[in-house]
Motif scaffolding. Structure first.
Motif, short mmCIF file in Angstrom:
data_model
loop_
_atom_site.label_atom_id
_atom_site.label_comp_id
_atom_site.label_asym_id
_atom_site.label_seq_id
_atom_site.Cartn_x
_atom_site.Cartn_y
_atom_site.Cartn_z
N TRP A 344 12.77 -41.22 27.02
CA TRP A 344 12.29 -40.29 26.03
C TRP A 344 11.48 -40.93 24.81
O TRP A 344 10.65 -40.65 24.23
N ALA A 345 12.05 -42.19 24.30
CA ALA A 345 11.68 -42.68 23.18
C ALA A 345 10.11 -43.40 23.39
O ALA A 345 9.42 -43.72 22.66
N ARG A 346 9.95 -43.89 24.81
CA ARG A 346 8.82 -44.39 25.16
C ARG A 346 7.55 -43.46 25.00
O ARG A 346 6.47 -43.93 24.83
N LEU A 347 7.72 -42.11 24.80
CA LEU A 347 6.41 -41.16 24.54
C LEU A 347 6.19 -41.50 23.01
O LEU A 347 4.87 -41.22 22.86
N LEU A 348 6.91 -42.21 21.96
CA LEU A 348 6.51 -42.23 20.85
C LEU A 348 5.36 -43.33 20.96
O LEU A 348 4.37 -43.40 20.05
N LEU A 349 5.31 -44.36 21.92
CA LEU A 349 4.36 -45.52 21.96
C LEU A 349 2.94 -44.92 22.38
O LEU A 349 1.97 -45.35 21.78
N TYR A 350 2.87 -43.79 22.94
CA TYR A 350 1.49 -43.00 23.14
C TYR A 350 1.04 -42.12 22.09
O TYR A 350 -0.09 -41.50 22.20
N LEU A 351 2.01 -41.78 21.17
CA LEU A 351 1.66 -40.81 19.98
C LEU A 351 1.62 -41.55 18.74
O LEU A 351 1.26 -40.84 17.64
N GLU A 352 1.54 -42.90 18.84
CA GLU A 352 1.47 -43.40 17.66
C GLU A 352 0.02 -43.57 17.00
O GLU A 352 -0.05 -43.86 15.73
N SER A 353 -0.94 -42.93 17.49
CA SER A 353 -2.23 -42.63 16.87
C SER A 353 -2.12 -41.57 15.73
O SER A 353 -2.97 -41.48 14.92
N SER A 354 -1.00 -40.80 15.84
CA SER A 354 -0.47 -40.12 14.54
C SER A 354 -0.16 -40.76 13.65
O SER A 354 0.74 -41.54 13.77
N ARG A 355 -0.75 -40.72 12.41
CA ARG A 355 -0.37 -41.30 11.21
C ARG A 355 1.33 -41.36 10.89
O ARG A 355 1.78 -42.32 10.77
#
Length: 679
Positions: A344-355
């Motif tokens: 689940w934390a892996r999703l953050l790696l692809y949402l990092e374009s959000s500031r």
């Protein structure tokens, strides 16, 4: 099939069959340029200055003359523009190398570390100033040659690995350079796929010539999937599917019996194997620079899932083991369950374009790095006290409670230690030793950890914008540093692996056609979306080029510029005319200007006089003059006073000269020898 080319200039056509521009300088020549730049910085920064005096945009130390000398340090014939650009194209790369040299010197000579770190900062600031200056002169030359082209430098008689200024600044974490406007614009063009890697020369990049094309077929091509933005979208979509499959597998077991591998479970393993192979491929091509904190996070998750997969295969296979199949099946699901937080934390790696998410990830990364100091001290402390307790336990010749002691020491770190077990254990030595251990862990080490976390948080928050831009630079370059001729986003890279034997047997042209067909079928919905999106953007690019603006102009409609913006919804979702958006934009701009003019001329007393603008210019501090002359802010008042006195003196001298000339003419006219005076 789309082609990629640079715009034709000076009679040179830079297409795929020719290198983009002139040849790169020789590695030995790059070494000489770097040595010249180091000599320049050594002389410009001979002593310790205030860092702000160097890092400000209009520094009196790194002034316009120093920038000009930095360009001259590259050599080349002054009368030959191509010769100058050949060597100046490596200027940013060489300055970053000089910055790395200063950091090495600071680490080796601690007594001079401050001056070397200041010179390293000066090298970074020079990079930023030159990038922003070149962006105003020729943005495409800056993007293609100075930032994206890969160069090789000779150091210690060995040629380095080819690297460009974008990658070097990111690897060195030069936030000053990364935060410059030209660097960020270049990343934006790479992120959108406006700049792509040269097919025949892996060290060079070119502009994609299909960007201004309004033809649907030009953009409906698998090559557009090389764009980092589209790869990121695909990875987000596949990551959501990955989480759904994981949830179905880990929570789908409802009996103690060993069931066969179902379709959803097999598809989940298919995703995992594809992602693992893609990670290994990138590590192989990029090298150590690719490995970071979040890569280790991903790799830990993949290793855990692969371990569970192996145990699951063992449970359903006919292989005979000492344990029954039910045992391996149970262990497999338990290991897989432990990977849930990572999945689940892996999703953050692809949402990092959000500031917001990007800043959060940077804070977490720095906190984890700072934790290394704490865990190192804790490890030494636990080993030391553990040896003491084991010695007390074996003092009577028997070891009875060694493992309970180990468990208790670990629980003490988490705040759940138990004093009871030491009450009757080797009194009073064990009790004293344990009290000392609790005091050191609870009072000293945990407070050190809190201080480290606080320091890491402040460091990131104080420089949050630059850190976020560095994170986005790493994210963009992650997609293009290990380029693939045919982009198969995991887990579809397994399809490429299965096709590889057939591709090797087929003729090159046939193999390329087969790959094109497979990718078109696999990515058909995404390719349709890409083509529609880029056709809409192409008309804005065509409009900008018609007005002789940069391709990325008019992306937003600002309130203070009535001719800014572009009406891209004139056609609806699917464009049906080649110039409807351009015509609608021109109509909108004309109408806005007319309405504004009518409102301003309605009252003749409304408009501000022209003298007001001149007064504003006179009231502004002469920043540019200080940047050009090297005069600092502290001398501006004196400089202005002297300048005004000199101007007044010049005016008085001119008036006196004029008066003397008039008196001389009058005396000559009144002279008796003058015929006019007699009459």
């Amino acid at each position: 099939m789309p082609t990629y080319a640079l715009p034709t200039a000076a009679g040179v056509d830079w297409t795929l069959d020719h290198p983009p521009g002139c040849e790169a300088p020789h590695p030995r020549q790059l070494l000489r340029i770097s040595l010249n730049l180091k000599y320049l910085i050594d002389k410009v920064v001979p002593i310790l200055y205030e860092e702000q005096a160097i890092m400000c945009d209009h520094s009196r130390i790194l002034n316009s003359r120093v920038i000009a000398l930095a360009r001259e340090a590259c050599g080349g014939s002054k009368g030959n523009q191509q010769s100058l650009r050949k060597y100046q194209s490596a200027l940013i790369f060489c300055l970053l190398k000089v910055c790395a040299w200063y950091w090495d010197l600071a680490a080796a000579e601690l007594h001079n570390a401050e001056i070397y770190n200041l010179r390293a900062s000066a090298a970074q600031q020079l990079c930023k100033l030159i990038i922003e200056q070149e962006e105003q002169r020729d943005a495409q030359f800056l993007f293609i040659q100075m930032l994206c082209r890969r160069y090789v430098i000779n150091e210690n008689d060995e040629d380095s690995v080819a690297q460009n200024a974008l990658e070097l600044a990111m690897d060195m974490h030069c936030t000053t350079v990364i935060g410059s406007s030209g660097y960020q614009r270049c990343l934006k063009w790479l992120w959108r796929g406006w700049i792509v890697q040269h097919r025949q020369d892996s060290k060079a990049y070119v502009l994609c010539d299909v960007i201004p094309s309004a033809r649907f077929s030009s953009h409906f091509h698998p090559d557009r999937l090389k764009t980092p933005m589209y790869q990121n979208w695909l990875q987000i979509w596949f990551s959501l599917i990955f989480v759904i499959l994981y949830t179905a597998v880990v929570n789908g077991k409802d009996s103690t019996a060993v069931d066969g591998i179902e379709f959803s479970e097999g598809l989940f393993y298919f995703f995992t194997i594809g992602s693992t192979l893609d990670e290994l491929n990138k590590i192989y091509h990029v090298g150590r620079s690719y490995i970071g904190f979040w890569n280790a996070f991903n790799d830990t998750m993949y290793f855990t899932i692969l371990t569970s997969m192996v145990l699951r295969i063992v449970s359903v296979s006919p292989i005979k083991t000492t344990m029954p199949a039910e045992y391996w099946d149970k262990i497999s699901y338990r290991v897989l369950s432990c990977a849930a937080p990572l999945v689940w934390a892996r999703l953050l790696l692809y949402l990092e374009s959000s500031r917001f998410v990007g800043a959060l990830l940077v804070v977490l990364k720095h906190m984890m790095q700072e934790s290394i100091v704490f865990f190192f001290l804790l490890f030494l402390l636990i080993i030391g006290f553990l040896q003491g307790f084991i010695g007390l336990d074996s003092s009577d010749g028997n070891r009875e409670i060694t493992w309970p002691i180990v468990s208790n020491l670990m629980l003490t770190v988490l705040g759940s230690g138990d004093f009871k077990m030491f009450k009757d254990f080797a009194p009073p030595y064990a009790g004293i030793l344990y009290y000392v251990y609790c005091f050191i862990v609870s009072v000293i080490l945990l407070n050190i950890l809190i201080a480290l976390y606080s320091t890491a948080y402040e460091k990131v928050i104080d420089n949050a914008l630059d850190e976020y831009m560095a994170l986005m630079a790493q994210k963009t370059l992650r997609y293009i540093r290990a380029p693939d001729e045919d982009v198969y986003v995991p887990p579809l890279n397994l399809i490429e692996l299965m096709l590889m034997p057939f591709m090797l047997m087929l003729p090159q042209k046939t193999a390329k056609a087969l790959t094109h067909l497979v990718m078109t079928v696999a990515y058909f919905p995404m390719l349709v979306f890409i083509a529609v999106k880029e056709v809409r953007e192409a008309k804005r690019v065509a409009y900008n080029r018609m007005r002789k603006l940069e391709d990325d102009a008019n992306e937003t409609d600002t309130a203070w510029d009535l001719t800014d913006g572009y009406v891209d919804d004139a056609d609806g979702w699917i464009p049906h005319s080649g110039n409807s958006g351009i015509a609608a934009t021109q109509v909108k701009n004309k109408r806005s200007l007319n309405l504004q003019r009518e409102a301003e001329t309605a009252d003749p007393d409304f408009r501000v006089k022209a003298s007001w603008f001149k007064s504003v210019k006179r009231a502004v501090q002469p920043v540019d003059q200080g940047f050009d002359s090297g005069i600092g802010w502290e001398f501006y008042d004196v400089y202005r006073e002297i300048t005004e006195k000199a101007d007044n003196s010049d005016k008085k001298i001119e008036e006196l000269t004029k008066m003397v000339q008039e008196l001389t003419m009058a005396v000559k006219e009144m002279s008796p020898s003058n015929p006019k005076s007699k009459t």
